[in-house]
Design an enzyme around this catalytic site. Structure first.
Site, PDB file in Angstrom:
ATOM      1  N   ASP A 166       0.848  -1.199   0.000  1.00  0.00           N
ATOM      2  CA  ASP A 166       0.000   0.000   0.000  1.00  0.00           C
ATOM      3  C   ASP A 166       0.886   1.252   0.000  1.00  0.00           C
ATOM      4  O   ASP A 166       1.964   1.244  -0.589  1.00  0.00           O
ATOM      5  CB  ASP A 166      -0.921  -0.048   1.227  1.00  0.00           C
ATOM      6  CG  ASP A 166      -2.267   0.606   0.985  1.00  0.00           C
ATOM      7  OD1 ASP A 166      -2.281   1.834   0.857  1.00  0.00           O
ATOM      8  OD2 ASP A 166      -3.283  -0.105   0.934  1.00  0.00           O
ATOM      9  N   ASP A 171      -0.409   1.604  18.159  1.00  0.00           N
ATOM     10  CA  ASP A 171      -1.537   0.682  18.054  1.00  0.00           C
ATOM     11  C   ASP A 171      -1.277  -0.436  17.064  1.00  0.00           C
ATOM     12  O   ASP A 171      -2.098  -1.337  16.914  1.00  0.00           O
ATOM     13  CB  ASP A 171      -2.796   1.457  17.649  1.00  0.00           C
ATOM     14  CG  ASP A 171      -4.083   0.722  17.972  1.00  0.00           C
ATOM     15  OD1 ASP A 171      -4.131   0.046  19.022  1.00  0.00           O
ATOM     16  OD2 ASP A 171      -5.038   0.810  17.184  1.00  0.00           O
ATOM     17  N   HIS A 206      -3.600   5.855   3.779  1.00  0.00           N
ATOM     18  CA  HIS A 206      -4.400   4.718   3.344  1.00  0.00           C
ATOM     19  C   HIS A 206      -3.877   3.407   3.916  1.00  0.00           C
ATOM     20  O   HIS A 206      -4.635   2.590   4.449  1.00  0.00           O
ATOM     21  CB  HIS A 206      -4.442   4.655   1.829  1.00  0.00           C
ATOM     22  CG  HIS A 206      -5.377   3.616   1.292  1.00  0.00           C
ATOM     23  ND1 HIS A 206      -4.951   2.347   0.956  1.00  0.00           N
ATOM     24  CD2 HIS A 206      -6.696   3.640   1.056  1.00  0.00           C
ATOM     25  CE1 HIS A 206      -5.984   1.639   0.525  1.00  0.00           C
ATOM     26  NE2 HIS A 206      -7.053   2.404   0.573  1.00  0.00           N
ATOM     27  N   ALA A 222      -8.072  -7.826  -8.747  1.00  0.00           N
ATOM     28  CA  ALA A 222      -9.316  -8.487  -8.345  1.00  0.00           C
ATOM     29  C   ALA A 222      -9.712  -9.614  -9.288  1.00  0.00           C
ATOM     30  O   ALA A 222     -10.233 -10.644  -8.856  1.00  0.00           O
ATOM     31  CB  ALA A 222     -10.442  -7.461  -8.249  1.00  0.00           C
ATOM     32  N   TYR A 251      -7.845 -11.623 -10.938  1.00  0.00           N
ATOM     33  CA  TYR A 251      -6.967 -12.787 -10.938  1.00  0.00           C
ATOM     34  C   TYR A 251      -7.579 -13.900 -10.089  1.00  0.00           C
ATOM     35  O   TYR A 251      -7.878 -13.699  -8.909  1.00  0.00           O
ATOM     36  CB  TYR A 251      -5.590 -12.438 -10.369  1.00  0.00           C
ATOM     37  CG  TYR A 251      -4.851 -11.332 -11.086  1.00  0.00           C
ATOM     38  CD1 TYR A 251      -5.123 -11.016 -12.413  1.00  0.00           C
ATOM     39  CD2 TYR A 251      -3.869 -10.601 -10.431  1.00  0.00           C
ATOM     40  CE1 TYR A 251      -4.430 -10.003 -13.073  1.00  0.00           C
ATOM     41  CE2 TYR A 251      -3.168  -9.590 -11.076  1.00  0.00           C
ATOM     42  CZ  TYR A 251      -3.450  -9.286 -12.391  1.00  0.00           C
ATOM     43  OH  TYR A 251      -2.764  -8.290 -13.030  1.00  0.00           O
ATOM     44  N   SER A 260     -11.534  -1.130  -0.297  1.00  0.00           N
ATOM     45  CA  SER A 260     -10.233  -1.125   0.370  1.00  0.00           C
ATOM     46  C   SER A 260     -10.384  -1.458   1.842  1.00  0.00           C
ATOM     47  O   SER A 260      -9.496  -2.075   2.444  1.00  0.00           O
ATOM     48  CB  SER A 260      -9.563   0.243   0.248  1.00  0.00           C
ATOM     49  OG  SER A 260      -8.794   0.342  -0.915  1.00  0.00           O
TER      50      SER A 260
END
Length: 430
Positions: free
Chosen positions: A137, A146, A168, A283, A285, A359
């Site tokens: 990403d 965290d 992101h 996606a 694949y 996502s």
């Protein structure tokens, strides 16, 4: 890769990448990805030899997920390399772009989506997954307390830490594995080791060569670092050739297949164009577990929750109207659903942000895969399975767990004509 890509606007923060540029056949001098034939025994030595022969300097050298390199080439260099007997094909290193994020109101310490897939309740949560997860990403906030994160590789600014400078990747990592400390929020697999693989810059923009660089690093380090899961909340224009990219010269597909072959299970977002994901990669694949998005606002079934605040037109316990979906049997065979609307995740510098998109659905599933492999030191039911078997098991378990009363509008028990969103991931089973 397919010869041309169209830039596409994407809703929410599901980073849907659109590859743009002229066709490979008509491309002028510039950046390229060169893919070797599978028979090349030593790709690094071959690249060094070709650098001397043709006078270029490779930016990235691939040896694990892909055999080849990325470099800026003149027209003459490109032509000569394309004709070299060790080269399978040369493809343009197209630019990729991501849409901006949409922050909305904060939610609960244990977000509804985490509860909806059964990963936690208001009082109980899973322990950390035994294996590590790569988040491919914009990087991850490596200083965020965290997250149990470490720098994997930075394919944007090589040689530096994979620190998130967009947000992101940190949001995705938080949904997947935020620690169960009570201070911020709890992820699907709290405290699971995250390796940041940065392929997007501060504007959520990258290149094909950078994405392959990230996959190559994961493939090379999977065994040593116990990386068995990779999350790719990224989408671009392309298609599946059912041959790992060897028929349509798709280097991204080829790299994913090689990475899957060493035991890494890939989870990908379906994309946010509210259309079939047959034209969206990765996606499309069949080697990846593709995740569509649904909405949940109260952490429970029954459609009794309020409408999501982050996007108008959405309903509790219903498919995301923005989400891509499966149509053909090939697509259906690797599709699963997870919450993607009004989902909280960590943010750079601490605290949380809430976003929507496929996502956000994908890390719910990547965390579920991690739990299925095992958590808290205990072996899980996915332990010892191949990535293909894990994809099949998660989909099968989700289908077994689903009932008319605990599903959502759009799942196979509550179908929408012509649109397959899959059964809801069932992390609670692990």
């Amino acid at each position: 890769m397919p010869s041309a890509r169209r830039l596409a606007a994407v809703v929410g923060c599901a980073v849907a990448l659109a590859l743009s540029g002229a066709s490979d056949a008509a491309a002028a001098s510039g950046p390229y990805v060169v893919v070797y034939r599978d028979t090349v025994a030593d790709p690094l030595a071959t690249t060094a030899q070709l650098e001397g022969t043709y006078g270029f300097n490779a930016r990235f050298k691939y040896a694990s997920a892909l055999k080849g390199f990325a470099a800026t080439l003149s027209d003459t260099q490109r032509t000569l390399l394309a004709a070299d007997p060790v080269v399978a094909y040369v493809t343009t290193d197209k630019t990729v772009n991501a849409s901006g994020l949409v922050p909305v109101a904060s939610g609960e310490t244990v977000p509804p989506g985490i509860r909806r897939v059964g990963a936690a309740t208001l009082t109980q949560a899973h322990q950390a997954g035994n294996a590590a997860v790569a988040v491919i990403d914009s990087g991850v906030d490596l200083k965020n307390a965290d997250l149990n994160s470490a720098s994997g590789t930075n394919c944007v600014t090589t040689g530096t830490a994979a620190q998130d400078d967009n947000g992101h990747g940190t949001n995705v990592a938080g949904i997947l594995a935020a620690k169960n400390t009570g201070s911020t929020l709890t992820g699907v697999a709290p405290g699971t080791k995250i390796y940041a693989v940065k392929v997007l810059n501060s504007r959520a923009t990258g290149t094909l060569s950078q994405i392959i660089c990230g996959i190559d690093w994961v493939t090379a380090n999977a065994a040593a670092l116990n990386i068995t899961v990779a999350n790719m909340s990224i989408a671009g224009g392309g298609s599946n050739d059912n041959n790992c990219g060897n028929t349509n010269n798709d280097a991204w597909h080829k790299a994913v297949c090689r990475s899957v072959a060493v035991g890494v299970t890939y989870v990908a977002s379906a994309g946010n164009s509210k259309t079939s994901f047959a034209s969206t990669i990765p996606a499309a694949y069949p080697e990846v577990l593709t995740t569509t998005a649904m909405s949940d606002t109260d952490g429970a079934s029954g459609a009794k929750g309020a409408a999501p605040k982050c996007k108008s037109g959405e309903k509790d316990d219903s498919y995301g109207t923005y989400s891509n979906y499966a149509v053909s049997s090939t697509e259906i065979s690797h599709t699963i659903a997870a919450p993607g609307t009004s989902v909280r995740g960590d943010k750079i510098g601490g605290g949380t942000g809430t976003y929507y998109g496929t996502s956000q659905a994908a890390p719910h599933v990547a965390g579920t895969v991690a739990l299925c492999l095992g958590s808290g030191g205990a072996t899980g039911p996915c332990s010892g399975l191949t990535p293909a078997q894990i994809v099949s098991k998660l989909r099968g378990d989700a289908a077994t767990y689903a009932t008319l009363s605990n599903g959502f509008t759009g799942d196979p028990l509550h179908p929408i004509s012509g649109k397959y969103f899959g059964y809801l991931a069932a992390a609670g089973l692990y």
